[in-house]
Design a protein around this motif. Structure first.
Motif, PDB file in Angstrom:
ATOM      1  N   VAL A  44       0.854  -1.188   0.000  1.00 57.60           N
ATOM      2  CA  VAL A  44       0.000   0.000   0.000  1.00 57.60           C
ATOM      3  C   VAL A  44       0.886   1.233   0.000  1.00 57.60           C
ATOM      4  CG1 VAL A  44      -1.766   1.232   1.299  1.00 57.60           C
ATOM      5  CG2 VAL A  44      -1.768  -1.262   1.266  1.00 57.60           C
ATOM      6  N   PRO A  45       0.646   2.180  -0.920  1.00 56.59           N
ATOM      7  CA  PRO A  45       1.485   3.388  -0.934  1.00 56.59           C
ATOM      8  C   PRO A  45       1.256   4.228   0.325  1.00 56.59           C
ATOM      9  CG  PRO A  45      -0.286   3.563  -2.531  1.00 56.59           C
ATOM     10  CD  PRO A  45      -0.342   2.174  -1.989  1.00 56.59           C
ATOM     11  N   THR A  46       2.328   4.761   0.827  1.00 56.58           N
ATOM     12  CA  THR A  46       2.235   5.594   2.023  1.00 56.58           C
ATOM     13  C   THR A  46       1.957   7.040   1.631  1.00 56.58           C
ATOM     14  OG1 THR A  46       4.594   6.062   2.003  1.00 56.58           O
ATOM     15  CG2 THR A  46       3.880   4.108   3.209  1.00 56.58           C
ATOM     16  N   ARG A  47       1.699   7.841   2.612  1.00 47.02           N
ATOM     17  CA  ARG A  47       1.438   9.268   2.360  1.00 47.02           C
ATOM     18  C   ARG A  47       2.671   9.939   1.751  1.00 47.02           C
ATOM     19  NH1 ARG A  47      -2.310  13.003   3.912  1.00 47.02           N
ATOM     20  NH2 ARG A  47      -1.582  15.116   4.281  1.00 47.02           N
ATOM     21  N   ARG A  48       3.852   9.526   2.193  1.00 42.83           N
ATOM     22  CA  ARG A  48       5.098  10.085   1.657  1.00 42.83           C
ATOM     23  C   ARG A  48       5.245   9.740   0.175  1.00 42.83           C
ATOM     24  NH1 ARG A  48      10.563   8.443   1.130  1.00 42.83           N
ATOM     25  NH2 ARG A  48      11.998  10.191   1.379  1.00 42.83           N
ATOM     26  N   ASP A  49       4.925   8.490  -0.183  1.00 48.48           N
ATOM     27  CA  ASP A  49       4.978   8.087  -1.590  1.00 48.48           C
ATOM     28  C   ASP A  49       4.029   8.927  -2.436  1.00 48.48           C
ATOM     29  OD1 ASP A  49       6.813   6.130  -0.930  1.00 48.48           O
ATOM     30  OD2 ASP A  49       5.285   4.552  -0.768  1.00 48.48           O
ATOM     31  N   GLU A  50       2.825   9.146  -1.940  1.00 47.14           N
ATOM     32  CA  GLU A  50       1.846   9.938  -2.673  1.00 47.14           C
ATOM     33  C   GLU A  50       2.302  11.390  -2.820  1.00 47.14           C
ATOM     34  OE1 GLU A  50      -1.911   9.468  -0.785  1.00 47.14           O
ATOM     35  OE2 GLU A  50      -2.110   7.368  -1.406  1.00 47.14           O
ATOM     36  N   LEU A  51       2.938  11.950  -1.794  1.00 51.00           N
ATOM     37  CA  LEU A  51       3.441  13.322  -1.880  1.00 51.00           C
ATOM     38  C   LEU A  51       4.578  13.438  -2.900  1.00 51.00           C
ATOM     39  CD1 LEU A  51       3.364  14.483   1.841  1.00 51.00           C
ATOM     40  CD2 LEU A  51       1.975  15.329  -0.046  1.00 51.00           C
ATOM     41  N   VAL A  64       4.967  11.502  -5.580  1.00 53.33           N
ATOM     42  CA  VAL A  64       4.343  11.409  -6.902  1.00 53.33           C
ATOM     43  C   VAL A  64       3.645  12.723  -7.259  1.00 53.33           C
ATOM     44  CG1 VAL A  64       2.533  10.252  -8.221  1.00 53.33           C
ATOM     45  CG2 VAL A  64       4.097   8.918  -6.831  1.00 53.33           C
ATOM     46  N   PHE A  65       2.946  13.326  -6.295  1.00 50.59           N
ATOM     47  CA  PHE A  65       2.288  14.609  -6.553  1.00 50.59           C
ATOM     48  C   PHE A  65       3.299  15.699  -6.902  1.00 50.59           C
ATOM     49  CE2 PHE A  65       0.958  18.761  -4.950  1.00 50.59           C
ATOM     50  CZ  PHE A  65      -0.145  18.970  -5.762  1.00 50.59           C
TER      51      PHE A  65
END
Length: 65
Positions: free
Chosen positions: A17-24, A26-27
């Motif tokens: 599951v992607p973490t919040r850090r991973d999503e940030l 990518v954003f």
């Protein structure tokens, strides 16, 4: 897959599951790199279409002035 001998932890990271850090991250890549390139390409492409149409059809305005 879940390995029962390893206390139920996952063996492969393909289903992680992607973490919040991973999503940030990518954003930030999308916001800082991809969208500016897309915007410049769209505006440049539109300007190129206008330029080519003026080469073929002539400049805008009433003819013969």
């Amino acid at each position: 897959m879940i390995d029962s001998s390893n206390n139920g932890t996952r063996q492969d990271s393909s289903n992680a599951v992607p973490t919040r850090r991973d999503e940030l991250i990518v954003f930030a890549i999308i916001a800082a790199l991809i969208w500016p390139v897309v915007a410049v390409g769209v505006v440049g492409g539109f300007g190129f279409c206008i330029w080519m149409s003026q080469l073929i059809l002539g400049p805008p305005g009433p003819p013969g002035t």
